[in-house]
Design a protein around this motif. Sequence first.
Motif, short mmCIF file in Angstrom:
data_model
loop_
_atom_site.label_atom_id
_atom_site.label_comp_id
_atom_site.label_asym_id
_atom_site.label_seq_id
_atom_site.Cartn_x
_atom_site.Cartn_y
_atom_site.Cartn_z
N LEU A 298 48.38 36.94 34.43
CA LEU A 298 48.09 38.84 35.28
C LEU A 298 49.28 39.24 35.01
O LEU A 298 50.51 38.94 35.08
N LYS A 299 49.75 40.74 34.32
CA LYS A 299 50.48 41.25 34.96
C LYS A 299 50.35 41.88 36.19
O LYS A 299 49.55 41.80 36.97
N PRO A 300 51.82 42.78 36.29
CA PRO A 300 51.82 43.02 38.38
C PRO A 300 50.00 43.57 38.24
O PRO A 300 49.68 43.40 39.61
N ALA A 301 50.29 44.60 37.42
CA ALA A 301 48.94 45.54 38.14
C ALA A 301 48.02 45.34 38.11
O ALA A 301 46.56 45.42 39.17
N GLU A 302 47.18 44.19 37.28
CA GLU A 302 46.14 42.88 38.01
C GLU A 302 46.53 42.34 39.25
O GLU A 302 45.15 42.26 39.30
N ILE A 303 47.41 41.31 39.40
CA ILE A 303 47.56 41.37 40.81
C ILE A 303 47.41 42.18 41.23
O ILE A 303 46.41 41.36 42.47
N GLN A 304 47.83 43.20 41.77
CA GLN A 304 48.30 44.11 42.60
C GLN A 304 46.50 44.63 43.22
O GLN A 304 46.06 44.47 44.18
N GLU A 305 45.09 45.03 42.92
CA GLU A 305 43.84 44.96 42.82
C GLU A 305 43.63 43.23 43.32
O GLU A 305 42.47 43.84 44.19
N LEU A 306 43.87 42.53 43.21
CA LEU A 306 43.35 41.64 44.03
C LEU A 306 43.97 40.32 45.09
O LEU A 306 42.89 39.34 45.35
N VAL A 307 44.96 41.22 45.34
CA VAL A 307 45.69 40.67 46.25
C VAL A 307 44.75 40.78 47.98
O VAL A 307 44.57 41.66 48.17
N PRO A 308 44.88 40.12 48.21
CA PRO A 308 43.25 39.91 49.42
C PRO A 308 44.30 41.02 50.35
O PRO A 308 43.26 42.08 51.00
N GLY A 309 45.42 40.91 51.21
CA GLY A 309 45.80 41.94 51.92
C GLY A 309 46.23 42.82 51.26
O GLY A 309 45.69 44.55 52.00
N GLY A 310 45.64 43.45 50.37
CA GLY A 310 46.94 44.81 50.00
C GLY A 310 47.98 44.94 49.59
O GLY A 310 48.61 43.97 51.07
N VAL A 311 48.32 45.76 48.65
CA VAL A 311 50.10 45.93 48.72
C VAL A 311 50.31 46.74 47.62
O VAL A 311 49.32 46.14 46.36
N GLY A 312 51.42 47.81 47.66
CA GLY A 312 52.09 48.63 46.95
C GLY A 312 52.59 47.79 45.57
O GLY A 312 52.76 47.00 45.53
N ASN A 313 52.23 48.82 44.02
CA ASN A 313 52.53 47.93 42.54
C ASN A 313 54.23 47.47 43.32
O ASN A 313 54.80 46.37 42.85
#
Lengths: 121, 121
Positions: A21-36
């Motif tokens: 996965l690329k960062p933007a894809e990972i970002q959407e899946l991180v449970p706690g939420g996180v900025g790019n």
Amino acid sequence: MTSLTKKELEIMKVLWEGSELKPAEIQELVPGGVGNAALRSLLLVLLEKGHVQREKRGKAFYYRATTSRAGVFHSMIRQIANVFSGGSPRRLMAQLVENEDLSAEDVKELKRLLSDKEVEK
Amino acid sequence: MTSLTKKELEIMKVLWEGSELKPAEIQELVPGGVGNAALRSLLLVLLEKGHVQREKRGKAFYYRATTSRAGVFHSMIRQIANVFSGGSPRRLMAQLVENEDLSAEDVKELKRLLSDKEVEK
DNA sequence: TTCTATGTGTGGCTTTAGCCACACATAAGG
DNA sequence: CCTTATGTGTGGCTAAAGCCACACATAGAA
């Protein structure tokens, strides 16, 4: 195996499930939420620690986990066991049986698993 | 229930086992080792977080745990379960059966515990 | 070829964890 | 009473976790 912080673990969880996965894809899946940008910083840390690899494809880097889910699981369990059951996995499981109210079905299923284990020995 | 850091957990472990202790006593029992002043700082943090109470007797404060060992255990297990088994304690235990090589005796003992559980329901 | 949306790299910020030195207080023994 | 060994409180340090703004790069569409 360098240990993982809370947020790093959330990211690894995504990678263990999602392969490449690329960062933007990972970002959407991180449970706690996180900025790019924050996520990318953490990915660099994970890269240094050797928990992930990355490969450029097109414009973006694609990340994948290099340390095994099972290995991290094992070491986290060991830590808990050290505090709560003198390091013994058996006693740890015993405490789980006591504390985590399992349904009758859960209990049956676990007994079945243990029986399988007995046989394959 | 505010979560515990690594060091705080080490201290709680001591208190869960030792009932009422003053800093100097705790200090000697902390598994990882810790300086006296550092320990006392951590005790103040634990006090604020509500994990311990203290009471002055003679010159010193005696500390004791106020949050239950079982409660903390439960919440730590839940965290691990969230990452490694979709939050299910049963699946967590299943993974333990798979990963943590248990002796034949361990397996027997656990089956016995599960049977007891079945009966008392 | 030019533009733009999407990524990256860099530098730096805030908060928390973990630790400690040092000055002050005081219980308890002589 | 006076001393001293034992505690405490305070203030502050360093490292790590977690986060972000902004400038620069470039693949790919128009």
